[in-house]
Design a protein around this motif. Structure first.
Motif, PDB file in Angstrom:
ATOM      1  N   VAL B 344       0.863  -1.174   0.000  1.00 13.47           N
ATOM      2  CA  VAL B 344       0.000   0.000   0.000  1.00 13.47           C
ATOM      3  C   VAL B 344       0.905   1.232   0.000  1.00 13.47           C
ATOM      4  CG1 VAL B 344      -0.244  -0.084   2.518  1.00 13.47           C
ATOM      5  CG2 VAL B 344      -1.883   1.197   1.175  1.00 13.47           C
ATOM      6  N   LEU B 374      -3.474  -0.874   7.722  1.00  4.60           N
ATOM      7  CA  LEU B 374      -3.552   0.354   6.941  1.00  4.60           C
ATOM      8  C   LEU B 374      -3.309   1.579   7.818  1.00  4.60           C
ATOM      9  CD1 LEU B 374      -6.630  -0.558   4.746  1.00  4.60           C
ATOM     10  CD2 LEU B 374      -4.304  -0.188   3.930  1.00  4.60           C
ATOM     11  N   ILE B 392     -10.912   3.828   3.306  1.00  7.86           N
ATOM     12  CA  ILE B 392      -9.508   4.216   3.466  1.00  7.86           C
ATOM     13  C   ILE B 392      -9.373   5.660   3.001  1.00  7.86           C
ATOM     14  CG2 ILE B 392      -7.123   3.562   3.005  1.00  7.86           C
ATOM     15  CD1 ILE B 392      -8.212   0.932   1.846  1.00  7.86           C
ATOM     16  N   ILE B 403      -2.898   0.678  -4.047  1.00  3.80           N
ATOM     17  CA  ILE B 403      -2.719  -0.661  -3.471  1.00  3.80           C
ATOM     18  C   ILE B 403      -2.432  -1.642  -4.600  1.00  3.80           C
ATOM     19  CG2 ILE B 403      -3.887  -2.564  -2.274  1.00  3.80           C
ATOM     20  CD1 ILE B 403      -5.459  -0.556  -0.705  1.00  3.80           C
TER      21      ILE B 403
END
Lengths: 299, 580
Positions: B344, B374, B392, B403
């Motif tokens: 990520v 995350l 997110i 990602i």
């Protein structure tokens, strides 16, 4: 054996209506040009029609993609033709400098700088918004002489691709079901690096004859290397051409098959229409005669 | 006296002739009435010592009870096929338009083409819009066809209710006619003959609604059963009940939320074999259930394949907020046994890396571990929304999230970690009725990913995370439409290995075939019925010319009798004259 009056005439009417429906349907086929609007009219051919359409669509997009790739390949080829000219130009100047027939080092420097500008411009060719020699970083200028990592070359020179801002991806495209072509050329290819290095060497050491001699060799190697690349590009462009032609042929053939299955055959439909018309007229005739054949009229 | 007898004979003859004339008139008047059979008068003969009188007798219809049995069967069969064919026709037409290139397959071809073009020219934003639009056309199409299917099922259900009403009315009518015939027989012969006609005709009307077997009892009653042996009419008419549905979707099935046909609480649906009701039941409970199942299976695998491929990519410029399409997550979902590493990254709008991190999901126990992971990345904050979707956010202005799910495989479905949460889907929804294009693409088609986040081990801040010329993900998605995948058994299709495109073609072909076959079956059945009907009418119907000719004959007979009476009157006059 006997018949019931109304039941008989009802039967006649429904039979006539059936012929009328066929007549109307044939008329529609002639006027629209298609055997049927929906798939039910060509039910047994549905599978093959859908399949043909799918294939034709796919061939079309493959041809479109192939043409795009061909444009890029041809542009790269054109850029390399220019590069070849500049390299040869530079080679001539270097030969002159080595043989002493070229005025002085200031002119050698000026000449090298001028060639460098042209070479960088050629490597930075942009077509339809894409830098051609940057790998997949098509929005990044591939050659940047202000990159701080660039070494100022001395004798003996060392390979240095720090001028290159793109990536190592060789662009590829699928131009047919079983044909994927790698068409990319990056500006950090050894042939280009040799040319860039030779220019760097001369620009940094314009009065050093060893440097100029080494640069001379490097340019010759660069020209050989670029010739190979150009030949490859030419061969690729030719392969793309062949593929485009083949795909178009296949597509045309499938188009014909599709037409045969979905479009009205005007001749036979016209004949059928005439037949139905005759049949209808005879039917109407019978119905009107039946009306007049009543015992009542004779009493 | 002989003269008086002669007078009486002639008078009775004239009365008999009058009856015949009235019958001929009735025949002609009712010639076009459905089910009416030709009536004839069979006079009785009474022989006395003064002569044979025409007296009494009865009026007979021409009903052919045996031919009618055949016709009843043919009627049921034809009605069943007709109902099915009519219900299916709308669906068959919607499968596609040949000339206008509008069909499931055409939509998929368009999506494939747009993606293929993007693969070679990912910088061309017009193609992104085109692909998203075409995806929208496809989902609309799936929704629309599903709506049609369910609408037809609802219509069929409503028609069953109507049919049941008509059956009940018919049974009652036949029961009443039974009574009338049994009680009126012999006293008023004419009415019985007409009642018999009506009863036979009503049997045909009933047969159109439902397949029946009927028998005549010894007292001339008709008894009716279903082919399965369930009595519909014995001495009294049974009442069928059916509860019509008010709405219909793929979860309504029979047996289940949909009603069957019951008599006194006993479900007789399975013993019904023909008639309109059979056609409608077939529509509601078999054909369209199968078609919907196939549509749903296609949608399911389409989403699996396409979303699976697109989730390998990342939008450029990167999205500042990603909300996954998967809903209803609690954080407690088990991810134990999952494997693989994903990356990520926080990227700025030009696609250059700000910072990134790799995670090994074999350390994840539950879905909330993803949120924790995350959140541990600077510049990213993650949480579950109220609807249970993974949200997110990139916290710094001018940055977004990228990602690459890489080689991650989650348990139990084997999806990559991004696909698991639906972070980068093309399609969202769970069946053909509600599938749609993912929200983040509907609002901005430019978000369509064509390339992937770099998984290079030497990736550094300041490097490009995704290159503008990277069309690999677009190609993956395009290829996913042609890749072989496993389909579960659905409707009348067995479990199979096929590509999305091929399955779509097979689905379309099968739908068209079945509809066409239903139409052909109806055509054949109705032609056969018409022939049988013609034969029956020929035997028992009225021929107007015949009646007209007969009237001529009766006219002559009447005139002859009248002139006999005239002569007798003259003879009487002469007799009286002679006595005076």
């Amino acid at each position: 054996m006997r018949i019931a009056t109304y039941s008989f005439s009802n039967r006649l009417i429904s039979d006539t209506l059936r012929v009328q429906t066929q007549y109307a349907k044939t008329n529609l086929q002639l006027s629209s040009g298609y055997i049927s609007d929906d798939y039910m009219g060509i039910a047994s051919d549905t599978q093959i029609v859908v399949d043909l359409k799918s294939n034709i669509e796919r061939y079309d997009i493959q041809t479109q993609n192939a043409n795009r790739v061909k444009t890029r390949t041809e542009s790269m080829f054109a850029a390399m033709t220019s590069l070849n000219d500049f390299a040869n130009q530079f080679l001539t100047k270097l030969s002159q400098a080595l043989s002493g027939s070229y005025p002085n080092s200031a002119d050698t420097l000026a000449s090298a700088q001028s060639v460098q500008i042209n070479v960088v411009a050629a490597l930075n060719t942009k077509v339809a918004g894409r830098y051609l020699f940057a790998g997949s970083m098509i929005d990044t200028t591939p050659v940047d002489l202000t990159d701080p990592a660039i070494i100022a070359q001395t004798v003996p020179s060392v390979a240095d691709t720090s001028y290159y801002q793109g990536d190592g991806t060789i662009l590829q495209a699928q131009i047919a079901d079983n044909h994927t072509i790698n068409y990319g050329v990056t500006a950090d290819d050894p042939a280009f690096e040799l040319l860039m290095r030779s220019l760097n060497l001369v620009i940094n050491n314009p009065s050093d004859s060893t440097a100029i001699a080494e640069a001379h060799t490097l340019v010759q190697q660069a020209i050989d290397g670029m010739a190979t690349i150009q030949a490859d590009l030419s061969q690729k462009a030719s392969a793309i051409d062949t593929q485009i032609l083949q795909t178009e042929n296949d597509s045309n053939y499938l188009d014909e098959l599709l037409s045969g299955l979905t479009e009205t055959d005007i001749t036979s439909a016209s004949v059928r229409l005439t037949d139905y018309q005759t049949q209808l007229e005879a039917s109407y005739n019978v119905m009107s005669r039946l009306r007049s054949m009543s015992l009542h009229d004779y009493l | 006296m002989a003269l008086t007898s002669a007078l009486n004979l002639a008078t009775f003859g004239m009365v008999a002739t009058e009856i015949k004339v009235s019958l001929a008139s009735q025949n002609i008047t009712n010639a076009d009435v459905a089910g009416y059979t030709r009536k004839t008068y069979n006079p009785g003969l009474l022989t006395t010592n003064v002569g044979t009188y025409v007296i009494g007798g009865d009026i007979n219809g021409s009903v052919n009870k045996y031919l009618i049995k055949d016709i009843v069967d043919d009627t049921s069969l034809t009605a069943a096929k007709k109902a099915l064919s009519e219900m299916l026709n709308i669906y068959g037409k919607q499968i596609g338009n040949v000339a206008a290139e509008y069909s499931l397959a055409d939509s998929m071809d368009d999506i494939f083409n747009g993606l293929s073009a993007l693969a070679v020219s990912p910088e061309d934003t017009a193609y992104r819009t085109q692909v998203v639009n075409d995806a929208g056309v496809l989902t609309s199409y799936l929704n629309q066809i599903s709506d049609t299917i369910q609408a037809q099922r609802l219509a069929a259900d409503g028609e069953i209710a109507n049919s049941v009403d008509r059956i009940n009315a018919s049974l009652q009518k036949i029961a009443d006619l039974n009574e009338a015939i049994v009680s009126g027989g012999g006293v008023q012969g004419m009415d019985t003959a007409n009642y018999e006609d009506q009863r036979m005709h009503e049997l045909q009307v009933l047969a159109e609604e439902v397949d029946i077997r009927y028998f005549m009892s010894s007292d001339n009653r008709v008894q009716i059963y279903t082919p399965g042996g369930q009595p519909l009419l014995l001495s009294n008419a049974k009442t069928l009940t059916f509860n019509a549905a008010t709405s219909m979707d793929s979860t309504n099935t029979y047996p289940g939320t949909l009603s069957g046909i019951t008599i006194n609480g006993i479900d007789i649906t399975s013993s019904i074999g023909g008639g309109k009701i059979d056609g409608y039941l077939n529509t509601r409970d078999q054909f369209f259930v199968e078609e919907q199942a196939k549509m749903d299976e296609l949608t399911d695998k389409l989403m699996l394949q396409v979303n699976g491929a697109l989730n390998k990519g990342t939008s450029v410029p990167p999205r500042t907020q990603i909300i996954g399409s998967e809903r209803g997550l609690t954080g407690g979902e088990s991810l134990a046994g999952s494997t693989g590493i994903f990356r990520v990254a926080v990227m700025n709008n030009s696609g250059t890396i700000v910072n990134y991190q790799d995670f090994d999901i074999s350390t994840f126990a539950t879905s909330s571990d993803m949120v924790a992971a995350l959140n541990s990345v600077p510049g990213i904050s993650a949480t579950f929304t109220a609807d249970g979707q993974l949200q997110i956010d990139a916290t710094a202005a001018g940055t977004g999230i990228a990602i690459n799910e890489n080689n991650t495989v989650t348990t139990p479905d084997g999806l990559g970690i991004s696909h698991y949460f639906g972070l980068n889907n093309l399609f969202q929804g769970n069946n053909a009725s509600n599938v749609s294009v993912a929200t983040y693409l509907q609002s901005r088609p430019d978000n369509l990913a064509t390339g992937a986040l770099s998984m290079s081990a030497t990736l550094a801040a300041g490097d490009l995370g995704v290159t503008a010329g990277d069309g690999t993900v677009a190609k993956l998605v395009a290829d996913s439409l042609y890749a072989t995948t496993s389909f579960d058994a659905a409707g009348n299709f067995v479990a199979q290995s096929n590509s999305i495109m091929d399955y779509t073609q097979a689905l379309m072909t099968n739908a068209v075939f079945r509809t066409d076959a239903a139409n052909d079956a109806y055509d054949t059945a109705s032609i056969m019925l018409a022939s049988s009907q013609q034969t029956l009418d020929g035997t028992q119907g009225v021929n107007i010319d015949e009646e007209t000719a007969y009237l001529l004959q009766l006219e002559t007979q009447y005139k002859a009798s009248a002139s006999v009476i005239q002569t007798i009157q003259a003879l009487f006059d002469a007799l009286i004259e002679s006595i005076r």
